[in-house]
Design an enzyme around this catalytic site. Sequence first.
Site, mmCIF file in Angstrom:
data_model
loop_
_atom_site.group_PDB
_atom_site.id
_atom_site.type_symbol
_atom_site.label_atom_id
_atom_site.label_comp_id
_atom_site.label_asym_id
_atom_site.label_seq_id
_atom_site.Cartn_x
_atom_site.Cartn_y
_atom_site.Cartn_z
ATOM 1 N N ALA A 52 -5.805 3.850 7.705
ATOM 2 C CA ALA A 52 -7.188 4.336 7.720
ATOM 3 C C ALA A 52 -8.156 3.186 7.474
ATOM 4 O O ALA A 52 -9.157 3.022 8.187
ATOM 5 C CB ALA A 52 -7.367 5.427 6.661
ATOM 6 N N ARG A 90 7.051 22.042 7.067
ATOM 7 C CA ARG A 90 7.657 21.535 5.817
ATOM 8 C C ARG A 90 7.594 22.536 4.667
ATOM 9 O O ARG A 90 8.546 22.662 3.898
ATOM 10 C CB ARG A 90 6.952 20.246 5.414
ATOM 11 C CG ARG A 90 7.296 19.153 6.383
ATOM 12 C CD ARG A 90 6.571 17.885 6.109
ATOM 13 N NE ARG A 90 6.983 16.913 7.110
ATOM 14 C CZ ARG A 90 6.473 15.703 7.223
ATOM 15 N NH1 ARG A 90 5.516 15.304 6.402
ATOM 16 N NH2 ARG A 90 6.903 14.876 8.152
ATOM 17 N N SER A 115 -0.211 12.775 10.044
ATOM 18 C CA SER A 115 -0.982 11.993 9.080
ATOM 19 C C SER A 115 -1.355 10.626 9.633
ATOM 20 O O SER A 115 -2.492 10.182 9.494
ATOM 21 C CB SER A 115 -0.209 11.822 7.775
ATOM 22 O OG SER A 115 -0.931 10.944 6.947
HETATM 23 C C1 FAD Z 1 8.072 7.604 3.133
HETATM 24 C C2 FAD Z 1 6.944 8.175 3.946
HETATM 25 C C3 FAD Z 1 7.070 8.293 5.323
HETATM 26 C C4 FAD Z 1 6.029 8.820 6.080
HETATM 27 N N1 FAD Z 1 6.176 8.947 7.445
HETATM 28 C C5 FAD Z 1 5.152 9.445 8.172
HETATM 29 C C6 FAD Z 1 5.270 9.591 9.592
HETATM 30 O O1 FAD Z 1 6.285 9.255 10.185
HETATM 31 N N2 FAD Z 1 4.217 10.106 10.268
HETATM 32 C C7 FAD Z 1 3.062 10.484 9.651
HETATM 33 O O2 FAD Z 1 2.133 10.931 10.329
HETATM 34 N N3 FAD Z 1 2.920 10.342 8.315
HETATM 35 C C8 FAD Z 1 3.920 9.828 7.569
HETATM 36 N N4 FAD Z 1 3.768 9.703 6.213
HETATM 37 C C9 FAD Z 1 2.435 9.877 5.619
HETATM 38 C C10 FAD Z 1 1.600 8.631 5.892
HETATM 39 O O3 FAD Z 1 2.427 7.494 5.837
HETATM 40 C C11 FAD Z 1 0.465 8.423 4.908
HETATM 41 O O4 FAD Z 1 -0.222 9.623 4.707
HETATM 42 C C12 FAD Z 1 -0.512 7.377 5.467
HETATM 43 O O5 FAD Z 1 0.179 6.203 5.818
HETATM 44 C C13 FAD Z 1 -1.610 7.059 4.472
HETATM 45 O O6 FAD Z 1 -2.386 6.009 5.001
HETATM 46 P P1 FAD Z 1 -3.731 5.567 4.301
HETATM 47 O O7 FAD Z 1 -4.343 4.527 5.162
HETATM 48 O O8 FAD Z 1 -4.533 6.761 3.971
HETATM 49 O O9 FAD Z 1 -3.280 4.941 2.909
HETATM 50 P P2 FAD Z 1 -2.164 3.881 2.526
HETATM 51 O O10 FAD Z 1 -1.365 3.393 3.656
HETATM 52 O O11 FAD Z 1 -1.457 4.480 1.353
HETATM 53 O O12 FAD Z 1 -3.005 2.655 2.024
HETATM 54 C C14 FAD Z 1 -3.757 2.702 0.838
HETATM 55 C C15 FAD Z 1 -4.428 1.378 0.653
HETATM 56 O O13 FAD Z 1 -5.315 1.457 -0.447
HETATM 57 C C16 FAD Z 1 -5.112 0.381 -1.317
HETATM 58 N N5 FAD Z 1 -5.520 0.833 -2.648
HETATM 59 C C17 FAD Z 1 -5.108 1.922 -3.330
HETATM 60 N N6 FAD Z 1 -5.784 2.031 -4.486
HETATM 61 C C18 FAD Z 1 -6.650 1.002 -4.517
HETATM 62 C C19 FAD Z 1 -7.626 0.557 -5.443
HETATM 63 N N7 FAD Z 1 -7.887 1.210 -6.585
HETATM 64 N N8 FAD Z 1 -8.318 -0.573 -5.161
HETATM 65 C C20 FAD Z 1 -8.078 -1.278 -4.029
HETATM 66 N N9 FAD Z 1 -7.182 -0.887 -3.108
HETATM 67 C C21 FAD Z 1 -6.474 0.227 -3.356
HETATM 68 C C22 FAD Z 1 -3.670 0.000 -1.158
HETATM 69 O O14 FAD Z 1 -3.453 -1.336 -1.543
HETATM 70 C C23 FAD Z 1 -3.501 0.217 0.340
HETATM 71 O O15 FAD Z 1 -3.964 -0.918 1.035
HETATM 72 C C24 FAD Z 1 4.833 9.213 5.447
HETATM 73 C C25 FAD Z 1 4.709 9.117 4.068
HETATM 74 C C26 FAD Z 1 5.767 8.625 3.314
HETATM 75 C C27 FAD Z 1 5.634 8.613 1.822
#
Ligand code: FAD
Length: 607
Positions: free
Chosen positions: A16, A312, A418
Amino acid sequence: MPANKQRVIVVGGGLAGLMTTIKLAEAGVPVDLFSIVPVKRSHSVCAQGGINGAKNLKGEGDSPENHFDDTVYGGDFLANQPPVKAMCYAAPAIIDLFDRMGVMFNRTPEGLLDFRRFGGTLFCRTAFAGATTGQQLLYALDEQVRRHEDAGLVRKFEFWEYLRAVLDEDRVCRGIVAVDVRNLEVRHFRADATVICTGGPGLVFGRSTNSIINTGAACARAYQQGAYYANGEFVQVHPTAIPGEDKLRLMSESARGEGGRVWVYGDSDKVYENPFIRDDKGNPRKFKCGETGKPWYFLEEMYPKYGNLVPRDVATREIFMICTRMGLGVRGENRVFLDLTHKDPAELDRKLGGILEIYEKFVGQDPKHVPMEIFPAVHYSMGGLWVDFNQMSNIQGLYVGGEAEYQYHGANRLGANSLLSCIYAGMVIGPNAVGYLKSLKKSADDVPESVFDGHRKIEEDDLASIGRMKGRENAHLMWREMGQMMTNNVTIVRYNKQLQETDDKLREYQERWNQIDVADTTRTWNTSVLFAKQYRDMLHLARCITQSALARNESRGSHYKPEFPDRDDEKFLKTTKAAFTPDGPKLEYEAVDTSLIKPRARKYASD
Ligand SMILES: Cc1cc2nc3c(=O)[nH]c(=O)nc-3n(C[C@H](O)[C@H](O)[C@H](O)COP(=O)(O)OP(=O)(O)OC[C@H]3O[C@@H](n4cnc5c(N)ncnc54)[C@H](O)[C@@H]3O)c2cc1C
């Protein structure tokens, strides 16, 4: 206002955050990108199974409209429908975009993109790169961001943790305060808009499938500063994870998408009265528990059309009941078999390599030849910071994207939706934030330094006082206890009495937090101080999740209360919005936009 004076802060370098950064940089807006860990280690890198998009390359008659319907139905009608529809219609082009960026998606023998089935749909709609899809997508975006970094448009602040938003006298967000986790230096940063993309709060439940960065603390901090937290009670427990002492490793839904079958040994003396599948009179349907000593493929029998690929929440509840109520788990323990041994090993290597290796490494058995043993585990949060359709929170200038917000999945998320919602949110935030910047009459640079100093001082003082704490309590032990309690009481089956007891206990933990001992007094990589602070924030979020669950007296999607087994649209077809108060969350409700698909009963057994 001259565009070159303005900049945006993006907190979080997962899918994201990176997509938001790219969209802003493409529009010429400078971005400061913050992440606790190097962005390539963001939790998105762990995503395994794939990303959804109805391209219908297998000629099954799939369409974005089907994807939209499956998502809304899968989420038990709790998602506002217009943004979900827009996401599903954008999905095929998103997959094409990543294909052009060079993501090595699996292909069919004819050279077309390959798609597999995931839960909650009857179509092959999930594009995948082996079983490491998240990594391939994240690295593709990272490469794009580095081009903008090279051009001077993006500055990366890796190893910096977001502590709070800087709100001016009109409560408009004008930047952030962050701490350098390497040396505890606290600084403020000005920006005309801030975007929180900090992922989910899995660690509130102790052991989960999430990585250790996912504390939810950043969202909890925005919540404490006045942002609404929405639908916190909707927590996804994934049906298939590898039980472990340290964490619960996901066994991706792709294992079932590639034909994996869930079973236990049957017991012909037992009859399961299934509370989730009712007959015409509303009574639980009775299922004979297979034949003694033979595999009982209970999901296939109960849900003939969807089989092992029911959504799920449905699969998780059934596995849980089969183990805990019927006592049919493997060796009487909380685990069932997930079996791929009937599949061609070479094909399994090609399509599921990464995850099968994980199983072999941690369990010591080869899942190509021995059925895996799995059990449900906390995995994902449908809840998150409240946002409007432009992804702005109720704090002006503070946007939210990805798992940190609540918008796209309602009461239950479909697998592989997601990665899509994270990327799509970034594409929505980019242009909307640009429009917002243009509309501003005043820049962050016009805000007096004293405002920033005030916010920074609050955080400096807080970290300093945490660093001096010399009590009797151990924050890590308390966190583990809290996680176990949250997992026991606020996940698959919920009872109001236990939810109330959980909230009481959380209040007790909040008191005990004041007595923790922070043994580490150095400033170098002092994770003790930072964890103690994160844990205090997790407690606020835990109370928000628990009280939101307590108040929702119905069953919907992942939220199941035996005392209120039915969905109650009249009272609860509503988004929960929690506002922080020092005494705990104050809940209000907002109508859900169901203008496009009329809510209907969710019946995967008879569909
Ligand atoms: C094992 C696993 C497998 C999955 N497989 C799938 C799949 O195949 N398909 C699917 O659609 N979804 C899947 N999901 C769900 C999906 O991976 C996540 O929902 C998605 O990647 C979240 O992305 P994001 O960009 O929101 O956050 P994230 O990728 O979690 O990134 C969060 C970012 O925020 C930063 N951060 C956090 N807190 C702070 C802070 N206080 N200050 C500064 N930086 C901070 C971190 O360093 C990181 O850079 C899976 C989830 C898991 C657990």
